[in-house]
Motif scaffolding. Sequence first.
Motif, PDB file in Angstrom:
ATOM      1  N   ASP A  11      65.423 -82.497  14.736  1.00  0.00           N
ATOM      2  CA  ASP A  11      65.241 -83.953  14.701  1.00  0.00           C
ATOM      3  C   ASP A  11      64.373 -84.372  15.884  1.00  0.00           C
ATOM      4  N   ILE A  12      63.541 -85.393  15.663  1.00  0.00           N
ATOM      5  CA  ILE A  12      62.725 -85.955  16.747  1.00  0.00           C
ATOM      6  C   ILE A  12      63.123 -87.407  16.972  1.00  0.00           C
ATOM      7  N   VAL A  13      63.438 -87.719  18.219  1.00  0.00           N
ATOM      8  CA  VAL A  13      63.841 -89.069  18.617  1.00  0.00           C
ATOM      9  C   VAL A  13      62.723 -89.669  19.473  1.00  0.00           C
ATOM     10  N   SER A  14      62.264 -90.862  19.105  1.00  0.00           N
ATOM     11  CA  SER A  14      61.269 -91.586  19.895  1.00  0.00           C
ATOM     12  C   SER A  14      61.938 -92.794  20.534  1.00  0.00           C
ATOM     13  N   VAL A  15      61.811 -92.915  21.857  1.00  0.00           N
ATOM     14  CA  VAL A  15      62.415 -94.035  22.583  1.00  0.00           C
ATOM     15  C   VAL A  15      61.290 -94.825  23.240  1.00  0.00           C
ATOM     16  N   ARG A  16      61.111 -96.046  22.783  1.00  0.00           N
ATOM     17  CA  ARG A  16      59.992 -96.858  23.267  1.00  0.00           C
ATOM     18  C   ARG A  16      60.059 -97.028  24.783  1.00  0.00           C
ATOM     19  N   GLY A  28      48.882 -86.141   9.253  1.00  0.00           N
ATOM     20  CA  GLY A  28      49.622 -85.271  10.155  1.00  0.00           C
ATOM     21  C   GLY A  28      49.629 -85.796  11.577  1.00  0.00           C
ATOM     22  N   ASP A  29      49.404 -84.903  12.520  1.00  0.00           N
ATOM     23  CA  ASP A  29      49.463 -85.286  13.932  1.00  0.00           C
ATOM     24  C   ASP A  29      48.354 -86.256  14.308  1.00  0.00           C
ATOM     25  N   ILE A  30      48.690 -87.164  15.225  1.00  0.00           N
ATOM     26  CA  ILE A  30      47.713 -88.041  15.873  1.00  0.00           C
ATOM     27  C   ILE A  30      47.575 -87.538  17.304  1.00  0.00           C
ATOM     28  N   MET A  31      46.351 -87.222  17.716  1.00  0.00           N
ATOM     29  CA  MET A  31      46.148 -86.544  19.002  1.00  0.00           C
ATOM     30  C   MET A  31      45.178 -87.314  19.891  1.00  0.00           C
ATOM     31  N   THR A  32      45.387 -87.196  21.199  1.00  0.00           N
ATOM     32  CA  THR A  32      44.472 -87.822  22.150  1.00  0.00           C
ATOM     33  C   THR A  32      44.393 -86.993  23.427  1.00  0.00           C
ATOM     34  N   ASP A  33      43.251 -87.092  24.095  1.00  0.00           N
ATOM     35  CA  ASP A  33      43.124 -86.545  25.445  1.00  0.00           C
ATOM     36  C   ASP A  33      43.039 -87.698  26.443  1.00  0.00           C
ATOM     37  N   PHE A  41      52.333 -83.626   4.203  1.00  0.00           N
ATOM     38  CA  PHE A  41      52.750 -83.309   5.573  1.00  0.00           C
ATOM     39  C   PHE A  41      54.258 -83.532   5.720  1.00  0.00           C
ATOM     40  N   LEU A  42      54.922 -82.578   6.327  1.00  0.00           N
ATOM     41  CA  LEU A  42      56.355 -82.648   6.572  1.00  0.00           C
ATOM     42  C   LEU A  42      56.614 -82.820   8.063  1.00  0.00           C
ATOM     43  N   ASP A  43      57.681 -83.556   8.400  1.00  0.00           N
ATOM     44  CA  ASP A  43      58.078 -83.606   9.803  1.00  0.00           C
ATOM     45  C   ASP A  43      58.875 -82.336  10.123  1.00  0.00           C
ATOM     46  N   PRO A  44      59.166 -82.065  11.396  1.00  0.00           N
ATOM     47  CA  PRO A  44      59.835 -80.805  11.750  1.00  0.00           C
ATOM     48  C   PRO A  44      61.187 -80.606  11.072  1.00  0.00           C
ATOM     49  N   ARG A  45      61.956 -81.665  10.907  1.00  0.00           N
ATOM     50  CA  ARG A  45      63.255 -81.539  10.240  1.00  0.00           C
ATOM     51  C   ARG A  45      63.068 -81.153   8.768  1.00  0.00           C
ATOM     52  N   GLN A  46      62.116 -81.785   8.096  1.00  0.00           N
ATOM     53  CA  GLN A  46      61.843 -81.435   6.704  1.00  0.00           C
ATOM     54  C   GLN A  46      61.358 -79.995   6.578  1.00  0.00           C
ATOM     55  N   ALA A  47      60.507 -79.574   7.512  1.00  0.00           N
ATOM     56  CA  ALA A  47      60.017 -78.188   7.497  1.00  0.00           C
ATOM     57  C   ALA A  47      61.174 -77.210   7.666  1.00  0.00           C
ATOM     58  N   PHE A  48      62.128 -77.558   8.532  1.00  0.00           N
ATOM     59  CA  PHE A  48      63.308 -76.716   8.741  1.00  0.00           C
ATOM     60  C   PHE A  48      64.134 -76.608   7.454  1.00  0.00           C
ATOM     61  N   GLU A  94      52.917 -80.701  15.098  1.00  0.00           N
ATOM     62  CA  GLU A  94      54.282 -81.157  14.828  1.00  0.00           C
ATOM     63  C   GLU A  94      54.492 -81.331  13.333  1.00  0.00           C
ATOM     64  N   ARG A  95      53.581 -82.039  12.710  1.00  0.00           N
ATOM     65  CA  ARG A  95      53.653 -82.299  11.275  1.00  0.00           C
ATOM     66  C   ARG A  95      52.772 -81.278  10.557  1.00  0.00           C
ATOM     67  N   LYS A  96      53.330 -80.673   9.514  1.00  0.00           N
ATOM     68  CA  LYS A  96      52.607 -79.590   8.837  1.00  0.00           C
ATOM     69  C   LYS A  96      52.735 -79.720   7.326  1.00  0.00           C
ATOM     70  N   ARG A  97      51.707 -79.241   6.629  1.00  0.00           N
ATOM     71  CA  ARG A  97      51.822 -79.062   5.190  1.00  0.00           C
ATOM     72  C   ARG A  97      52.471 -77.700   4.943  1.00  0.00           C
ATOM     73  N   ALA A  98      53.258 -77.620   3.897  1.00  0.00           N
ATOM     74  CA  ALA A  98      53.898 -76.355   3.539  1.00  0.00           C
ATOM     75  C   ALA A  98      53.338 -75.869   2.214  1.00  0.00           C
ATOM     76  N   MET A  99      53.345 -74.570   2.042  1.00  0.00           N
ATOM     77  CA  MET A  99      52.983 -73.966   0.770  1.00  0.00           C
ATOM     78  C   MET A  99      54.104 -73.015   0.371  1.00  0.00           C
ATOM     79  N   ILE A 100      54.656 -73.234  -0.814  1.00  0.00           N
ATOM     80  CA  ILE A 100      55.626 -72.310  -1.397  1.00  0.00           C
ATOM     81  C   ILE A 100      54.871 -71.505  -2.439  1.00  0.00           C
ATOM     82  N   ALA A 101      54.842 -70.197  -2.249  1.00  0.00           N
ATOM     83  CA  ALA A 101      53.946 -69.376  -3.069  1.00  0.00           C
ATOM     84  C   ALA A 101      54.590 -68.042  -3.427  1.00  0.00           C
ATOM     85  N   PRO A 102      54.155 -67.424  -4.531  1.00  0.00           N
ATOM     86  CA  PRO A 102      54.611 -66.068  -4.853  1.00  0.00           C
ATOM     87  C   PRO A 102      54.358 -65.134  -3.681  1.00  0.00           C
TER      88      PRO A 102
END
Length: 262
Positions: free
Chosen positions: A229-234, A125-130, A40-47, A71-79
Amino acid sequence: MVNQADVYQHFRKSEAPFVAQVLDWIEQAQVEYRPILTAFLDPRQAFILQTLVGEKGDVRYHFNGGYNAAERKRAMIAPDYFEPTDADFEIQLFEIRYPIKFANLSHGKVLGTLVNAGIDRDVFGDIMTDEERWQFFVTKMMAGYVEEQITKIGRVSVHLQEQDYTQLLTPKDAWQFEQTTVSSFRLDTIISTVYNLSRQRAKELIQANKVKLNWQAFDKPDFELALLDIVSVRGFGRIQLQSIDGQTRKEKYRVTLGILRK
């Protein structure tokens, strides 16, 4: 494809190891003529990966984080001939079963438990809640280990249950996209602009270790943000630099920010 001779100058020095890793993946996909699946890559790494692979050439990139808004995704580099299916990304969805009426979970507690169990951040990857149910994604390779290791979150006894994608909850949090102007891309400037704080107050939050950049603790107020970039402010929420849209006559920058407010 980006020329390897000058590719590093386009990114931060701290990103050089990841840039080298992506270049290795690209070469591997080209030489072995097969898909290469990342963690899993963060958005900056995916960019960064997207920039290095480019839109043309003999290999292409594909992303999958388990759902469209991930937000977080696996990437595939493929032919270029290869069209991956969802199953090719090897992602497992877990639901956290816990006594909902008697306990509360939080994103920080779930994330902390996973990391403290010795699980690398790029495994999930992502942690999700309702605001009641909680779910998260992991790589299939590590799913069995994660299920075995995670029996408590804080003091709350939990059970992880594998779920099909059809059981995916609708996350409560949703990014709000706002356009504004900033005098610079400094971390303290962006935080003070978004949350209507003084620069001094933003600086204090950063130096008090209440700010994370791309999920890593960060304490440099003058650090300049880059795209995605993602900034988290507590206590306040999260910010993502979505796009840089030009300059005003007074030489301020027009930007689009993704914002999550608590």
